[in-house]
Scaffold this active site. Structure first.
Site, mmCIF file in Angstrom:
data_model
loop_
_atom_site.group_PDB
_atom_site.id
_atom_site.type_symbol
_atom_site.label_atom_id
_atom_site.label_comp_id
_atom_site.label_asym_id
_atom_site.label_seq_id
_atom_site.Cartn_x
_atom_site.Cartn_y
_atom_site.Cartn_z
ATOM 1 N N LYS A 37 0.851 -1.198 0.000
ATOM 2 C CA LYS A 37 0.000 0.000 0.000
ATOM 3 C C LYS A 37 0.886 1.248 0.000
ATOM 4 O O LYS A 37 2.089 1.171 0.304
ATOM 5 C CB LYS A 37 -0.913 -0.009 1.237
ATOM 6 C CG LYS A 37 -0.171 -0.014 2.571
ATOM 7 C CD LYS A 37 -1.123 -0.307 3.725
ATOM 8 C CE LYS A 37 -0.380 -0.389 5.040
ATOM 9 N NZ LYS A 37 -1.226 -0.913 6.125
ATOM 10 N N TYR A 245 16.293 29.332 10.815
ATOM 11 C CA TYR A 245 15.018 29.957 11.182
ATOM 12 C C TYR A 245 14.799 29.927 12.691
ATOM 13 O O TYR A 245 15.025 28.913 13.339
ATOM 14 C CB TYR A 245 13.853 29.236 10.505
ATOM 15 C CG TYR A 245 13.670 29.588 9.049
ATOM 16 C CD1 TYR A 245 13.440 30.903 8.653
ATOM 17 C CD2 TYR A 245 13.714 28.604 8.078
ATOM 18 C CE1 TYR A 245 13.264 31.222 7.316
ATOM 19 C CE2 TYR A 245 13.534 28.918 6.734
ATOM 20 C CZ TYR A 245 13.307 30.229 6.364
ATOM 21 O OH TYR A 245 13.129 30.539 5.045
ATOM 22 N N MET A 293 12.632 24.376 4.072
ATOM 23 C CA MET A 293 11.938 23.673 2.993
ATOM 24 C C MET A 293 12.899 22.922 2.075
ATOM 25 O O MET A 293 12.645 21.789 1.670
ATOM 26 C CB MET A 293 11.102 24.672 2.174
ATOM 27 C CG MET A 293 10.202 23.999 1.157
ATOM 28 S SD MET A 293 9.261 25.166 0.174
ATOM 29 C CE MET A 293 7.970 25.626 1.297
HETATM 30 C C1 LIG Z 1 -0.536 -1.977 6.665
HETATM 31 C C2 LIG Z 1 -1.125 -3.244 7.145
HETATM 32 C C3 LIG Z 1 -0.329 -4.372 7.432
HETATM 33 C C4 LIG Z 1 1.176 -4.315 7.391
HETATM 34 O O1 LIG Z 1 1.660 -3.811 8.599
HETATM 35 P P1 LIG Z 1 3.228 -3.644 8.863
HETATM 36 O O2 LIG Z 1 3.303 -3.184 10.267
HETATM 37 O O3 LIG Z 1 3.727 -2.635 7.885
HETATM 38 O O4 LIG Z 1 3.831 -4.996 8.656
HETATM 39 C C5 LIG Z 1 -0.968 -5.545 7.790
HETATM 40 N N1 LIG Z 1 -2.308 -5.612 7.875
HETATM 41 C C6 LIG Z 1 -3.103 -4.554 7.634
HETATM 42 C C7 LIG Z 1 -4.568 -4.700 7.739
HETATM 43 C C8 LIG Z 1 -2.542 -3.335 7.259
HETATM 44 O O5 LIG Z 1 -3.341 -2.290 7.013
#
Ligand SMILES: *Cc1c(COP(=O)(O)O)cnc(C)c1O
Length: 350
Positions: A37, A245, A293
């Site tokens: 993802k 800054y 930035m």
């Molecule tokens: C993102 C996610 C994972 C993976 O988790 P990690 O901690 O990155 O291994 C597993 N299950 C679900 C439902 C997730 O949303």
């Protein structure tokens, strides 16, 4: 010196090595779902699928666009981990042979129309209280209790094996499995879960951050991205002067400062504190003053050799991304997924 740019060099051999290390913790019977993802946690989705297709048993995503992109170059199982919400989406799942998650009663009426045509993962809430059907409502999903489907849950505290919520979640997950007549496959572990509770691996483990080397307690897993940029100026400051800054820091000794061509618009955290370590010419040196930035400043007083054009590494195989995250009260997930498009990408060993 050519026109400088911040760079991200991602070595997929490191990702595959991490996968092997995590797999070696898990029983052979547990299948490995590589979680890709959010553009593969910033590692580029398309490249990740090419490089990892032979190393995993399936892929997990959270957006339909991601699922379709994965399907274009992989025949492996794909799971929409946070479900879908329209009949158009269900039709796309069917057309592309993509699995999905059922996590609430509100999804039930639409999902029932597809119960014989799709693989469903039924998510039960065991104590995280984000997504998931309540234990006592599971009986409304009996149409989905079958061995081709998977009962899933997600751990809230898998990074802290001492937390008693883990035990409670495993207990409730087992109760749920009994409630579905033990008729389904099971999946509860994420990366930290795989390292801390491999005895709960069951049929599928869902591994994201560990593949990319962002698990802070397991440093044999290597940060697969090398994030770096070049020094474009050097300042010689007198004791008592202030830096950047807000003049956040007032230096208490004569100081040599390197200005690096990277800032929060590249994805280096704006909130980074003085003393966050980076690496120049294989030596660890601290940032000094607020990150702006496009630039940040590094105390190089103690470096014998350092000139304009030298590279400054923010994290890499040799300098874990977790060091930066922990120093700044952030998590590696956020650092990886917020690297900006203007950073120049290069992929090795795809
Ligand atoms: C993102 C996610 C994972 C993976 O988790 P990690 O901690 O990155 O291994 C597993 N299950 C679900 C439902 C997730 O949303």
């Amino acid at each position: 010196m050519i026109q400088p740019n911040s760079e991200l060099i991602i070595d997929y051999e490191l990702v595959r090595n991490n996968i092997q290390i995590i797999r070696s913790q898990l029983p052979d019977s547990s299948k490995f779902m590589g979680i890709v993802k959010s553009n593969a946690y910033g590692h580029d989705l398309e490249t990740a699928i090419k490089a990892l297709n032979d190393s995993v048993d399936g892929f997990g995503v959270v957006r339909m666009e991601e699922a379709q992109m994965v399907r274009q170059s992989s025949l492996k199982p794909i799971l929409m981990m946070q479900g879908v919400y329209s009949s158009e989406s269900y039709d796309l799942l069917e057309k592309n042979n993509i699995w999905t998650v059922l996590h609430s009663l509100a999804q039930l009426p639409l999902a029932l129309k597809y119960k014989d045509d799709l693989i469903f993962w039924l998510k039960v809430n065991t104590g995280m209280n984000r997504l998931g059907v309540e234990l006592n409502k599971l009986d409304q999903f009996t149409d989905f209790f079958k061995s081709s489907n998977v009962l899933m849950s997600h751990l809230a505290c898998s990074d802290n094996p001492e937390d008693k919520l883990n035990k409670e979640q495993f207990f409730r997950f087992n109760e749920a499995w009994t409630n579905v007549g033990k008729s389904m496959q099971r999946s509860i572990l994420n990366s930290n879960g795989a390292m801390n509770f491999p005895e709960h691996a069951y049929d599928w483990s869902r591994i994201g951050i560990g593949m990319y080397g962002g698990l802070s307690n397991f440093l044999n897993l290597k940060t697969a991205m090398r994030f770096r940029s070049q020094i474009v100026a050097v300042q010689n400051l007198k004791s008592g002067e202030r830096v950047g800054y807000g003049g956040r820091i007032k230096i208490s000794r004569d100081t040599k400062l390197a200005i690096v061509y990277c800032g929060y618009a590249d994805g280096f955290p704006q909130t980074a504190v003085d003393g966050t370590y980076v690496s120049i010419n294989d030596q660890m040196v601290p940032i000094l003053g607020r990150v702006s930035m496009d630039l940040l400043s590094i105390d190089i007083t103690n470096l014998s050799q350092c000139v304009i054009g030298d590279w400054c590494e923010f994290w890499s195989e040799d300098l874990s991304i977790n060091a930066n995250a922990e120093k700044n009260n952030l998590i590696s997930y956020e650092l990886m997924s917020k690297l900006s498009p203007r950073v120049k990408r290069q992929y090795l060993n795809v």
